[in-house]
Design an enzyme around this catalytic site. Structure first.
Site, PDB file in Angstrom:
ATOM      1  N   GLY A 127       0.781  -1.237   0.000  1.00 44.67           N
ATOM      2  CA  GLY A 127       0.000   0.000   0.000  1.00 44.67           C
ATOM      3  C   GLY A 127       0.815   1.291   0.000  1.00 44.67           C
ATOM      4  O   GLY A 127       1.722   1.481  -0.830  1.00 44.67           O
ATOM      5  N   ILE A 128       0.486   2.163   0.943  1.00 42.06           N
ATOM      6  CA  ILE A 128       1.110   3.486   1.022  1.00 42.06           C
ATOM      7  C   ILE A 128       2.622   3.356   1.265  1.00 42.06           C
ATOM      8  O   ILE A 128       3.429   4.087   0.676  1.00 42.06           O
ATOM      9  CB  ILE A 128       0.463   4.314   2.165  1.00 42.06           C
ATOM     10  CG1 ILE A 128      -1.027   4.571   1.871  1.00 42.06           C
ATOM     11  CG2 ILE A 128       1.204   5.621   2.393  1.00 42.06           C
ATOM     12  CD1 ILE A 128      -1.826   5.136   3.056  1.00 42.06           C
ATOM     13  N   ASP A 184       8.552  -6.033  13.591  1.00 45.70           N
ATOM     14  CA  ASP A 184       7.241  -5.811  14.220  1.00 45.70           C
ATOM     15  C   ASP A 184       7.369  -4.494  14.977  1.00 45.70           C
ATOM     16  O   ASP A 184       8.116  -4.401  15.959  1.00 45.70           O
ATOM     17  CB  ASP A 184       6.924  -6.976  15.175  1.00 45.70           C
ATOM     18  CG  ASP A 184       5.617  -6.757  15.915  1.00 45.70           C
ATOM     19  OD1 ASP A 184       5.025  -5.663  15.818  1.00 45.70           O
ATOM     20  OD2 ASP A 184       5.179  -7.697  16.609  1.00 45.70           O
ATOM     21  N   TYR A 207      -9.046   2.176  16.475  1.00 45.58           N
ATOM     22  CA  TYR A 207      -8.306   2.779  15.363  1.00 45.58           C
ATOM     23  C   TYR A 207      -8.346   4.309  15.472  1.00 45.58           C
ATOM     24  O   TYR A 207      -7.318   4.977  15.405  1.00 45.58           O
ATOM     25  CB  TYR A 207      -8.921   2.321  14.035  1.00 45.58           C
ATOM     26  CG  TYR A 207      -8.196   2.821  12.801  1.00 45.58           C
ATOM     27  CD1 TYR A 207      -6.982   2.263  12.412  1.00 45.58           C
ATOM     28  CD2 TYR A 207      -8.723   3.847  12.016  1.00 45.58           C
ATOM     29  CE1 TYR A 207      -6.320   2.706  11.272  1.00 45.58           C
ATOM     30  CE2 TYR A 207      -8.073   4.291  10.879  1.00 45.58           C
ATOM     31  CZ  TYR A 207      -6.866   3.716  10.517  1.00 45.58           C
ATOM     32  OH  TYR A 207      -6.204   4.163   9.390  1.00 45.58           O
ATOM     33  N   LYS A 252      -5.156   6.861  16.129  1.00 46.52           N
ATOM     34  CA  LYS A 252      -4.719   7.868  15.150  1.00 46.52           C
ATOM     35  C   LYS A 252      -4.808   9.270  15.745  1.00 46.52           C
ATOM     36  O   LYS A 252      -3.990  10.142  15.410  1.00 46.52           O
ATOM     37  CB  LYS A 252      -5.549   7.754  13.867  1.00 46.52           C
ATOM     38  CG  LYS A 252      -5.326   6.445  13.113  1.00 46.52           C
ATOM     39  CD  LYS A 252      -3.881   6.252  12.695  1.00 46.52           C
ATOM     40  CE  LYS A 252      -3.666   5.038  11.808  1.00 46.52           C
ATOM     41  NZ  LYS A 252      -2.279   4.849  11.382  1.00 46.52           N
ATOM     42  N   THR A 287      -6.097   0.411  -0.793  1.00 44.07           N
ATOM     43  CA  THR A 287      -5.043  -0.522  -0.358  1.00 44.07           C
ATOM     44  C   THR A 287      -5.707  -1.749   0.260  1.00 44.07           C
ATOM     45  O   THR A 287      -6.926  -1.793   0.421  1.00 44.07           O
ATOM     46  CB  THR A 287      -4.129   0.110   0.723  1.00 44.07           C
ATOM     47  OG1 THR A 287      -4.919   0.300   1.901  1.00 44.07           O
ATOM     48  CG2 THR A 287      -3.517   1.415   0.284  1.00 44.07           C
TER      49      THR A 287
HETATM   50  P1  NAD Z   1      -1.744  -1.929   4.017  1.00 42.54           P
HETATM   51  O1  NAD Z   1      -2.499  -2.957   4.776  1.00 42.54           O
HETATM   52  O2  NAD Z   1      -1.613  -2.046   2.538  1.00 42.54           O
HETATM   53  O3  NAD Z   1      -0.263  -1.774   4.615  1.00 42.54           O
HETATM   54  C1  NAD Z   1       0.031  -1.900   5.983  1.00 42.54           C
HETATM   55  C2  NAD Z   1       1.392  -2.553   6.128  1.00 42.54           C
HETATM   56  O4  NAD Z   1       1.734  -2.569   7.528  1.00 42.54           O
HETATM   57  C3  NAD Z   1       1.418  -4.003   5.638  1.00 42.54           C
HETATM   58  O5  NAD Z   1       2.524  -4.209   4.785  1.00 42.54           O
HETATM   59  C4  NAD Z   1       1.532  -4.822   6.919  1.00 42.54           C
HETATM   60  O6  NAD Z   1       2.229  -6.042   6.744  1.00 42.54           O
HETATM   61  C5  NAD Z   1       2.294  -3.845   7.810  1.00 42.54           C
HETATM   62  N1  NAD Z   1       2.134  -4.131   9.237  1.00 42.54           N
HETATM   63  C6  NAD Z   1       1.002  -4.481   9.892  1.00 42.54           C
HETATM   64  N2  NAD Z   1       1.280  -4.688  11.195  1.00 42.54           N
HETATM   65  C7  NAD Z   1       2.604  -4.475  11.353  1.00 42.54           C
HETATM   66  C8  NAD Z   1       3.485  -4.527  12.463  1.00 42.54           C
HETATM   67  N3  NAD Z   1       3.065  -4.893  13.688  1.00 42.54           N
HETATM   68  N4  NAD Z   1       4.794  -4.206  12.280  1.00 42.54           N
HETATM   69  C9  NAD Z   1       5.231  -3.861  11.039  1.00 42.54           C
HETATM   70  N5  NAD Z   1       4.464  -3.821   9.937  1.00 42.54           N
HETATM   71  C10 NAD Z   1       3.153  -4.114  10.109  1.00 42.54           C
HETATM   72  O7  NAD Z   1      -2.467  -0.562   4.409  1.00 42.54           O
HETATM   73  P2  NAD Z   1      -2.189   0.969   4.032  1.00 42.54           P
HETATM   74  O8  NAD Z   1      -3.499   1.532   3.706  1.00 42.54           O
HETATM   75  O9  NAD Z   1      -1.048   1.125   3.100  1.00 42.54           O
HETATM   76  O10 NAD Z   1      -1.797   1.520   5.481  1.00 42.54           O
HETATM   77  C11 NAD Z   1      -0.648   2.303   5.738  1.00 42.54           C
HETATM   78  C12 NAD Z   1      -0.966   3.335   6.808  1.00 42.54           C
HETATM   79  O11 NAD Z   1      -1.936   4.262   6.300  1.00 42.54           O
HETATM   80  C13 NAD Z   1      -1.589   2.747   8.082  1.00 42.54           C
HETATM   81  O12 NAD Z   1      -1.022   3.362   9.210  1.00 42.54           O
HETATM   82  C14 NAD Z   1      -3.046   3.122   7.961  1.00 42.54           C
HETATM   83  O13 NAD Z   1      -3.692   3.215   9.222  1.00 42.54           O
HETATM   84  C15 NAD Z   1      -2.945   4.455   7.257  1.00 42.54           C
HETATM   85  N6  NAD Z   1      -4.172   4.881   6.586  1.00 42.54           N
HETATM   86  C16 NAD Z   1      -4.752   4.095   5.623  1.00 42.54           C
HETATM   87  C17 NAD Z   1      -5.930   4.526   5.021  1.00 42.54           C
HETATM   88  C18 NAD Z   1      -6.641   3.693   3.972  1.00 42.54           C
HETATM   89  O14 NAD Z   1      -7.806   4.019   3.622  1.00 42.54           O
HETATM   90  N7  NAD Z   1      -6.015   2.671   3.404  1.00 42.54           N
HETATM   91  C19 NAD Z   1      -6.506   5.753   5.383  1.00 42.54           C
HETATM   92  C20 NAD Z   1      -5.888   6.527   6.360  1.00 42.54           C
HETATM   93  C21 NAD Z   1      -4.723   6.077   6.948  1.00 42.54           C
END
Ligand code: NAD
Length: 269
Positions: free
Chosen positions: A17-18, A63, A158, A162, A195
């Site tokens: 993802g991001i 982790d 969550y 945040k 994502t």
């Molecule tokens: P994603 O699920 O694609 O990526 C999250 C990544 O974090 C994964 O690669 C996962 O393996 C890793 N991860 C999970 N637990 C972990 C741990 N304990 N230690 C290390 N790595 C760990 O999701 P994303 O959307 O790319 O999320 C990235 C960030 O963006 C997150 O903090 C999420 O809360 C935030 N976010 C996402 C959205 C959305 O709509 N997708 C919106 C706002 C904020």
């Protein structure tokens, strides 16, 4: 190509993802990457892609809720690249659950990754950055759900994590500034992003989520990565302690369909 030339960046949750989009973009701009993730295979894939395109990247299992894990990450960055300039605290989890069904264990799991993990990362990154004697930038990935719980239900842990991350960001920025540390700390609050985190939504839920963004779509990971790049680069040298809202207008107000329509004579409530 050179907005991050010779900078060393640690990106958590960099395998998806991001985080993955950020690693690729940073590498394109000349940064050396330590791609960390609890899913080592995913982190390795991103590091290999970057190396395949002539960049420098190392993958590491991490982790973020583990204090010893963070010490190993900072020491790996130091040993491999000699310094740390940028930390992107991106790893996060979202457990959708009614409040009354949430166990203390579930609550602590979210807090452990989203907030404890970010706290340890901020603390250890500041120590490493001070040792480098170069300027540093820490970017914490919060959420619009750290500003308001509107839009999602059943995500109390969550939203709380945040919101806490936003204030951790401001406290750290203030402390770094006042102590004269050359380190900026900012938060990004994304709206909905396409994502894995949104993969559990049904087609209908996804369509409704897209519709509540005034721009008519959710973000792609690179939309958020572009903002992270700005905060990581020297172009944002006067920005610290900020909430950088990147949400397609979702927090700007209600759009048609999200809120009962007003009749010509007044409010419908
Ligand atoms: P994603 O699920 O694609 O990526 C999250 C990544 O974090 C994964 O690669 C996962 O393996 C890793 N991860 C999970 N637990 C972990 C741990 N304990 N230690 C290390 N790595 C760990 O999701 P994303 O959307 O790319 O999320 C990235 C960030 O963006 C997150 O903090 C999420 O809360 C935030 N976010 C996402 C959205 C959305 O709509 N997708 C919106 C706002 C904020």
């Amino acid at each position: 190509m050179s907005r991050l030339l010779d900078k060393v960046a640690v990106v958590t949750g960099g395998g998806s993802g991001i985080g993955a989009a950020t690693c690729r973009l940073f590498a394109n701009q000349g940064a050396k990457l330590l791609v960390t993730d609890i899913d080592l295979a995913a982190a390795q894939t991103i590091a290999d892609q970057i190396k395949g395109q002539g960049g420098e990247a190392v993958a590491m299992h991490h982790d973020v809720s583990s204090e010893s894990g963070w010490i190993s990450v900072m020491s790996c960055a130091q040993q491999t690249f000699g310094k740390v300039n940028i930390l992107v605290n991106n790893a996060g989890v979202c457990v959708q659950q009614d409040l009354i069904s949430t166990s203390l264990q579930d609550w602590r799991k979210t807090m452990g990754v989203n907030l404890d993990g970010a706290f340890i990362g901020v603390r250890e990154a500041i120590k490493s950055m001070l040792a480098n004697k170069e300027s540093g930038s820490i970017i914490n990935i919060a959420s619009v759900n750290g500003l308001s719980s509107g839009g999602i239900e059943g995500c109390a842990s969550y939203c709380a994590s945040k919101a806490g991350l936003r204030l951790l960001t401001k406290s750290a920025a203030l402390e770094c500034g006042r102590k004269g540390y050359p380190i900026r700390v900012n938060a990004i609050c994304p709206g909905g992003v396409n994502t894995a985190m949104n993969q559990m939504l049904s087609k209908e839920e996804l369509a409704a989520k897209e519709k509540c963004h005034p721009v008519g779509r959710m973000a792609e990971p690179v939309d958020i990565a572009n903002s992270i790049l700005f905060l990581a680069s020297e172009e944002s040298s006067f920005v610290t302690g900020a909430d950088f809202i990147v949400d397609g207008g979702v927090t700007a107000g209600f759009v048609s369909g999200d809120y009962p329509e007003m009749s010509a004579g007044g409010a419908s409530e």
